[in-house]
Design an enzyme around this catalytic site. Structure first.
Site, mmCIF file in Angstrom:
data_model
loop_
_atom_site.group_PDB
_atom_site.id
_atom_site.type_symbol
_atom_site.label_atom_id
_atom_site.label_comp_id
_atom_site.label_asym_id
_atom_site.label_seq_id
_atom_site.Cartn_x
_atom_site.Cartn_y
_atom_site.Cartn_z
ATOM 1 C CG HIS A 100 -0.344 -0.061 2.526
ATOM 2 N ND1 HIS A 100 0.193 -1.232 3.038
ATOM 3 C CD2 HIS A 100 -0.164 0.881 3.476
ATOM 4 C CE1 HIS A 100 0.664 -1.004 4.251
ATOM 5 N NE2 HIS A 100 0.474 0.277 4.543
ATOM 6 C CG HIS A 102 0.847 5.411 4.280
ATOM 7 N ND1 HIS A 102 -0.075 5.371 5.294
ATOM 8 C CD2 HIS A 102 1.553 4.254 4.357
ATOM 9 C CE1 HIS A 102 0.069 4.249 5.967
ATOM 10 N NE2 HIS A 102 1.046 3.545 5.416
#
Length: 135
Positions: A100, A102
């Site tokens: 992922h 951010h």
């Protein structure tokens, strides 16, 4: 999708999210514990533990999605800057083992820090490291 991965479930709509962007490969959602207003996680819908396991074409698209999301957040939330952060492995700060990114809007005086202590290697140490990498 990996059955025991919370980010797989969030990315694929198993659980409700505050989605700010979605396409066939990614879902971008507001972080439940944001560093700042608008802190967003970009999640691929297919599971990969980290960047090193991500197929090249998905990795390339991830940065394009990050740019789109960052632009939207900066404009809509009047952010003064943006941090794009991607951690790989627990020791590097990764807490959920699903790749992922951010995207963190930054605001003047938001009191957040994303930093490290710079080292002071000699020219010889840098050369030795470069040689080790390129061997």
């Amino acid at each position: 999708m990996k059955d025991d991965c919370i980010f797989c479930k969030l990315a694929n709509g198993v659980f409700p999210t505050n989605t700010v962007y979605e396409d066939e490969d990614f879902r971008a959602i507001l972080d439940m514990g944001p560093a700042t207003e608008g802190h967003t996680l970009i999640l691929p819908k297919e599971h990969a533990d980290n960047l090193l396991e991500l197929p090249d074409e998905v990795a390339a698209k991830a940065l394009i999605v990050a740019k789109k999301v960052a632009s939207k957040l900066k404009t809509k939330l009047n952010a003064d800057g943006i941090n794009i952060v991607q951690n790989n492995g627990e020791v590097a700060g990764q807490t959920v083992m699903h790749f992922h990114i951010h995207v963190i809007p930054r605001y003047s005086n938001d009191n957040q820090k994303i930093s490290w202590v710079p080292g002071e290697p000699s020219a010889e140490e840098l050369k030795a490291t470069c040689d080790k990498i390129n061997a």
